[in-house]
Design a protein around this motif. Structure first.
Motif: not given
Length: 195
Positions: A25-26, A29-30, A32-33, A153, A157, A170-171, A174
């Motif tokens: 998931s981490l 998360t990164w 996705s952006r 994630g 995201g 968001q970051f 999370i």
């Protein structure tokens, strides 16, 4: 003299399962952006490739060093330290990339790569240990947890992009959640595992 109660194999399994989920998931998360990070840092496609290579180099360093950490301080502490650094690195990446600071963003992503690499090896070693305690193979479920974390994630995201949540917020959310859940999960990892 007080002795530590060893967690059950079931609790240990779910702790490592959770860690695999968090790892996936981490990273998602990164990922996705990344288009916004690229724009905020003013990078072209080739430069963004080099920027992400910094993370890969950090990950390689983490992979090479992890074995020593696990032998010295155990898997539990290695996972905890690595996941704390991962969460904090994601938070700092969100802040520095939005501020357009390339140098500090690169340092953040390098630490994130190194800590994810270290944590990844530590939880893989743990998954092998847990697998040996079970009459049936558990390995696939751990990799399934990572993939589910990836999917979750990425989905979260995408939703946060849709409702225009800023990257730093968001970051930070999370990253803090990642650290908190990792701390809770680590309580079910045997303290002497990996030593």
């Amino acid at each position: 003299v007080m002795t530590r109660t060893r967690p059950s194999n079931r609790a240990w399994y779910w702790a490592i399962f959770t860690c695999f989920f968090l790892q996936g998931s981490l990273f998602a998360t990164w990922a996705s952006r990344t288009p916004e990070v690229k724009a905020n840092l003013g990078l072209n496609t080739a430069q963004m490739g080099i920027f992400t290579l910094v993370m890969a180099i950090g990950s390689l360093v983490g992979l090479l060093l992890c074995g020593r950490f696990v032998l010295k301080i155990g898997a539990k502490r290695t996972i905890l330290v690595a996941y704390y650094i991962s969460g904090l690195s994601l938070m700092s990446l969100g802040f520095f990339s939005t501020a357009g600071n390339l140098v500090l963003s690169a340092i953040s992503i390098e630490f994130m790569g190194a800590s994810l690499g270290t944590g990844g090896i530590a939880i893989t070693l743990e998954s092998a240990e847990i697998d040996h305690t079970s009459p049936k193979s558990l390995r696939l479920s751990f990799h399934g947890a990572y993939s589910t974390g990836n999917l979750s994630g990425a989905a979260l995201g995408t939703f946060l992009i849709f409702i225009v949540v800023p990257i730093p917020l968001q970051f930070a959310a999370i990253g803090l959640g990642f650290i908190a859940i990792a701390w809770i999960a680590s309580r079910s990892i045997p303290h002497d595992s990996g030593k």
